[in-house]
Design a protein around this motif. Sequence first.
Motif, PDB file in Angstrom:
ATOM      1  N   VAL A 145      46.544  50.666  53.407  1.00  0.00           N
ATOM      2  CA  VAL A 145      45.346  49.768  53.630  1.00  0.00           C
ATOM      3  C   VAL A 145      43.625  50.432  53.404  1.00  0.00           C
ATOM      4  CG1 VAL A 145      43.468  49.294  56.123  1.00  0.00           C
ATOM      5  CG2 VAL A 145      45.941  48.403  56.396  1.00  0.00           C
ATOM      6  N   LEU A 146      43.542  51.845  53.743  1.00  0.00           N
ATOM      7  CA  LEU A 146      42.229  51.814  52.683  1.00  0.00           C
ATOM      8  C   LEU A 146      42.238  51.594  51.149  1.00  0.00           C
ATOM      9  CD1 LEU A 146      42.155  54.802  54.673  1.00  0.00           C
ATOM     10  CD2 LEU A 146      40.597  53.563  55.145  1.00  0.00           C
ATOM     11  N   ILE A 147      43.817  52.035  50.800  1.00  0.00           N
ATOM     12  CA  ILE A 147      43.648  51.736  48.973  1.00  0.00           C
ATOM     13  C   ILE A 147      43.088  50.034  49.087  1.00  0.00           C
ATOM     14  CG2 ILE A 147      45.250  50.992  46.793  1.00  0.00           C
ATOM     15  CD1 ILE A 147      46.642  54.465  48.300  1.00  0.00           C
ATOM     16  N   ALA A 148      44.222  48.972  49.909  1.00  0.00           N
ATOM     17  CA  ALA A 148      43.481  47.934  49.447  1.00  0.00           C
ATOM     18  C   ALA A 148      42.502  47.940  49.594  1.00  0.00           C
ATOM     19  CB  ALA A 148      44.693  46.960  50.644  1.00  0.00           C
ATOM     20  N   LEU A 149      41.829  47.879  50.632  1.00  0.00           N
ATOM     21  CA  LEU A 149      40.497  47.517  50.834  1.00  0.00           C
ATOM     22  C   LEU A 149      39.346  47.796  49.225  1.00  0.00           C
ATOM     23  CD1 LEU A 149      40.329  47.941  55.345  1.00  0.00           C
ATOM     24  CD2 LEU A 149      39.996  46.432  53.325  1.00  0.00           C
ATOM     25  N   GLY A 150      40.185  49.260  49.125  1.00  0.00           N
ATOM     26  CA  GLY A 150      39.082  49.584  47.711  1.00  0.00           C
ATOM     27  C   GLY A 150      39.543  48.792  46.729  1.00  0.00           C
ATOM     28  N   GLY A 151      40.384  48.633  46.267  1.00  0.00           N
ATOM     29  CA  GLY A 151      40.777  48.016  45.410  1.00  0.00           C
ATOM     30  C   GLY A 151      40.306  46.096  45.559  1.00  0.00           C
ATOM     31  N   GLY A 152      40.627  45.256  46.582  1.00  0.00           N
ATOM     32  CA  GLY A 152      39.659  44.402  46.861  1.00  0.00           C
ATOM     33  C   GLY A 152      38.596  44.504  46.146  1.00  0.00           C
ATOM     34  N   VAL A 153      37.699  45.838  46.472  1.00  0.00           N
ATOM     35  CA  VAL A 153      36.300  45.584  46.608  1.00  0.00           C
ATOM     36  C   VAL A 153      36.110  45.257  44.907  1.00  0.00           C
ATOM     37  CG1 VAL A 153      33.746  46.697  46.342  1.00  0.00           C
ATOM     38  CG2 VAL A 153      35.388  46.186  48.538  1.00  0.00           C
ATOM     39  N   VAL A 154      37.165  46.817  44.225  1.00  0.00           N
ATOM     40  CA  VAL A 154      36.331  46.390  43.055  1.00  0.00           C
ATOM     41  C   VAL A 154      36.740  45.483  42.659  1.00  0.00           C
ATOM     42  CG1 VAL A 154      37.972  47.684  40.884  1.00  0.00           C
ATOM     43  CG2 VAL A 154      37.287  49.398  42.905  1.00  0.00           C
ATOM     44  N   THR A 155      38.265  44.468  42.478  1.00  0.00           N
ATOM     45  CA  THR A 155      38.315  43.501  42.046  1.00  0.00           C
ATOM     46  C   THR A 155      37.672  42.273  42.181  1.00  0.00           C
ATOM     47  OG1 THR A 155      40.911  44.208  42.533  1.00  0.00           O
ATOM     48  CG2 THR A 155      40.508  42.067  41.856  1.00  0.00           C
ATOM     49  N   ILE A 156      37.297  42.141  43.224  1.00  0.00           N
ATOM     50  CA  ILE A 156      35.896  41.650  43.478  1.00  0.00           C
ATOM     51  C   ILE A 156      35.039  41.166  42.472  1.00  0.00           C
ATOM     52  CG2 ILE A 156      33.939  40.338  44.709  1.00  0.00           C
ATOM     53  CD1 ILE A 156      35.835  40.442  46.844  1.00  0.00           C
ATOM     54  N   LEU A 157      34.299  43.056  41.709  1.00  0.00           N
ATOM     55  CA  LEU A 157      33.229  43.237  41.036  1.00  0.00           C
ATOM     56  C   LEU A 157      33.417  42.967  39.748  1.00  0.00           C
ATOM     57  CD1 LEU A 157      32.038  47.166  43.016  1.00  0.00           C
ATOM     58  CD2 LEU A 157      30.365  44.433  43.506  1.00  0.00           C
ATOM     59  N   VAL A 158      34.564  43.667  39.170  1.00  0.00           N
ATOM     60  CA  VAL A 158      35.323  43.444  38.173  1.00  0.00           C
ATOM     61  C   VAL A 158      35.170  41.895  37.995  1.00  0.00           C
ATOM     62  CG1 VAL A 158      37.100  43.594  36.720  1.00  0.00           C
ATOM     63  CG2 VAL A 158      36.064  45.673  37.722  1.00  0.00           C
ATOM     64  N   THR A 159      35.807  40.925  38.701  1.00  0.00           N
ATOM     65  CA  THR A 159      35.705  39.665  37.997  1.00  0.00           C
ATOM     66  C   THR A 159      34.327  38.924  37.963  1.00  0.00           C
ATOM     67  OG1 THR A 159      37.824  39.235  38.989  1.00  0.00           O
ATOM     68  CG2 THR A 159      36.486  37.753  38.720  1.00  0.00           C
ATOM     69  N   GLN A 160      32.898  39.845  38.366  1.00  0.00           N
ATOM     70  CA  GLN A 160      31.772  38.655  38.729  1.00  0.00           C
ATOM     71  C   GLN A 160      31.636  39.284  37.776  1.00  0.00           C
ATOM     72  OE1 GLN A 160      30.518  36.480  40.943  1.00  0.00           O
ATOM     73  NE2 GLN A 160      32.483  36.397  42.071  1.00  0.00           N
ATOM     74  N   ILE A 161      31.514  40.667  37.020  1.00  0.00           N
ATOM     75  CA  ILE A 161      31.085  41.250  35.875  1.00  0.00           C
ATOM     76  C   ILE A 161      32.166  40.451  34.676  1.00  0.00           C
ATOM     77  CG2 ILE A 161      31.064  43.257  34.504  1.00  0.00           C
ATOM     78  CD1 ILE A 161      31.096  45.321  36.956  1.00  0.00           C
ATOM     79  N   PHE A 162      33.386  40.012  34.822  1.00  0.00           N
ATOM     80  CA  PHE A 162      33.431  39.580  33.103  1.00  0.00           C
ATOM     81  C   PHE A 162      32.650  37.583  33.411  1.00  0.00           C
ATOM     82  CE2 PHE A 162      35.913  43.549  32.871  1.00  0.00           C
ATOM     83  CZ  PHE A 162      37.439  42.997  32.226  1.00  0.00           C
ATOM     84  N   LEU A 163      33.208  37.655  34.340  1.00  0.00           N
ATOM     85  CA  LEU A 163      32.667  35.965  34.512  1.00  0.00           C
ATOM     86  C   LEU A 163      31.261  35.982  34.331  1.00  0.00           C
ATOM     87  CD1 LEU A 163      34.913  34.892  37.667  1.00  0.00           C
ATOM     88  CD2 LEU A 163      34.717  34.138  35.559  1.00  0.00           C
ATOM     89  N   ALA A 164      30.051  37.070  34.170  1.00  0.00           N
ATOM     90  CA  ALA A 164      28.901  37.243  34.322  1.00  0.00           C
ATOM     91  C   ALA A 164      29.002  36.861  32.622  1.00  0.00           C
ATOM     92  CB  ALA A 164      28.410  37.867  34.690  1.00  0.00           C
ATOM     93  N   VAL A 165      29.467  37.757  32.397  1.00  0.00           N
ATOM     94  CA  VAL A 165      29.285  37.772  30.405  1.00  0.00           C
ATOM     95  C   VAL A 165      29.792  36.813  30.105  1.00  0.00           C
ATOM     96  CG1 VAL A 165      29.295  40.274  30.926  1.00  0.00           C
ATOM     97  CG2 VAL A 165      31.191  39.530  30.597  1.00  0.00           C
ATOM     98  N   GLY A 166      30.819  35.883  30.862  1.00  0.00           N
ATOM     99  CA  GLY A 166      31.156  34.367  29.642  1.00  0.00           C
ATOM    100  C   GLY A 166      32.650  34.873  29.217  1.00  0.00           C
ATOM    101  N   LEU A 167      33.486  36.052  30.058  1.00  0.00           N
ATOM    102  CA  LEU A 167      35.099  36.340  29.560  1.00  0.00           C
ATOM    103  C   LEU A 167      35.934  35.652  30.812  1.00  0.00           C
ATOM    104  CD1 LEU A 167      34.298  39.766  28.340  1.00  0.00           C
ATOM    105  CD2 LEU A 167      35.238  37.928  27.128  1.00  0.00           C
ATOM    106  N   TYR A 168      36.227  34.486  30.605  1.00  0.00           N
ATOM    107  CA  TYR A 168      36.859  33.803  31.873  1.00  0.00           C
ATOM    108  C   TYR A 168      38.267  33.969  31.827  1.00  0.00           C
ATOM    109  CZ  TYR A 168      32.662  31.358  31.819  1.00  0.00           C
ATOM    110  OH  TYR A 168      31.009  30.885  31.815  1.00  0.00           O
TER     111      TYR A 168
END
Length: 479
Positions: A256-279
Motif C-alpha cells: 500500500v505504501l509503495i502503491a501510494l508513492g507510485g501513484g503520486v509519482v505517476t501523476i506528477l510525471v504525467t503532468q510534466i510530460f503533458l505540460a511540455v507537449g509530449l502526449y
Amino acid sequence: MTSRQHPSHGTGEPGAQTWSPPQPPSGVLDDLAVPLAEWRTLMTQRPGVTPDDVEELEDHLLSEVQDLRRAGLSPEEAFLIAVRRLGSQNEVAREYGAVHTDRLWRQLVFTPSAPSPAGALAARWDLPAALALGLLSGLALRLPTALLEGEAVGQVYARNLAFGVLPFLALYLIARSAPRSRSGLTALVSVFAVSALLVNLYPSHAPQQTLALTALHLPIALTVTVGIAYLGARWRALEAWMDWVRFLGEAAIYYVLIALGGGVVTILVTQIFLAVGLYGVGTALSWVIPICAAGAVLVCAWLVEAKRSVMDNMAPVLTAVFTPVLTLGMLSFLVVVVAGGRLVDLDREVLISFDALLIVVVALVLYTVSARRPESPRRPLDWMQLVLVLAALAVDVLLLWAMSGRLLEYGTSPNKLAALGCNVILLVHLAGSAWHYLGVLVWRQPALGLQRWQCLALPVFGVWAGVVALAFPPLFGFR
C-alpha cells in the motif's frame, strides 16, 4: 537490559575486566546443533542485533543450558527453558534497539538485508533476484495485452492473472527457504500445474459466472499455496502458518505504501510530460504501471524478509484504529436491518459489500493475533477485538439468513452457493474466535488456543477458494 543477560564486554582499558566466552562441553553443541542454529539465524535477522551481540547471547544461552542439564533435564527441555529465561528474540532485539538507536536506524535504512538461511540464496543476490523476478513477472503480466486483442485479452487475464505474479514470488521464496521440503515443493508445483492446466482447458459459456468466480478465487487459493514455499520444511506444522499470516500482513502494508508513492509519482510525471507537449506518455505508462505493479510484489517480499519484525508494532496500531470503525459499521448495519425488517430484500450489492467487510474483519483479527504472544496478559485491545468479532458474527448470521431466503425465492446459482459457502466458513471461524477470546479474557486461559484457531483460517479458506475456482465450473456446466 538486565545484567544477568548481558555482561559488559572488555573496554580495552588497562585494568579493565575482559569478557571471554567459556567453552561449553562438546556434547551440548552436538545435541542442540539444529535448534541452536535456528535460534542463531532468527537472532541475526533481528533489527539492531549484531553478530557480536548474538555471540554474547549465545554464551548466556549455553550457560543456562548447562545449569539445567546438571539439574537432570534433557538437552531439548533445557534449551527451551533457557530460551524462555533469556527472553524472546523480539524482546531482546527491542532491548538492544533501545540502547543502540543509531545502530537500529543504520541497519533499517542503510545496511543490506540479513543473510539468508544457510543453503539459500546468497545475501548479495537477494535484492537483485527480487528485482529481476519482479521484472519478469511484470512482463508476463503485460505481454497478453501486447499480443492479443479484444475479448481474448479478458479471457486470458481472467484465467491466468495469478500465474503472472505468484509463480515468481514462489520461486523467490523457495530460493530463500532453508531447509527445503521435497514434499512441499512437489505439492506446490502440482497445485500450480494442475490449476493452470484446468483453468485454460475449461470452456466458458454465457453468462460466465463460473469464469468470474475462478478469476476471483484462484488467486486466493494460490496465495495460500505459496505459503508452502515460504515455510519450507515447516509447511506441515499448523502453527507455522501464522508466520505466513505475518508475512502477508507486513507485505500488504508495504505494498500500500509503495502503491501510494507510485501513484503520486505517476501523476506528477504525467503532468510534466503533458505540460511540455509530449502526449505519448500514455503508451509508456501502459507498460510501466503493470510492470511496476507486479514487480512491487517481489520488492515487498524482499522488504519483509530483509527488515523482518520492523513492522511488528503496526498490528496494534492498525487494530486500534480500524477496530472501532469496523465495529461501528457492523452495529449500524444491524440496527438498520432490524429496524427495516426486510432482510431478504437486501440488494445483492449490499450483501457482497458486507461479505467483503467480514473478510476484512477476519483478516484484521488474523493479523492482530499473529503479533500477539500466547503468554501475553490480557489487554484492552483484546476486549475491542472480542466486541468486533461478536458484531461480525451477528452480521454474518443475518447475511446467511438473507442468502438462504434468496436461494429459496430465486433458486440456486454458482454465485449464490459460493457466497453461501464463504459465509458458513466465516461463521464457524468467527464463532471459534469469539469462543477463544472469551477463554482468554473471561476464563484466563492461555492464548495458544486462539492462535492455533487462527492458524486454521488460511488453509481452510485456501481449500474453499480452490474448490470454487476449479470444481464449480464443471459442476455448473461452465456457465
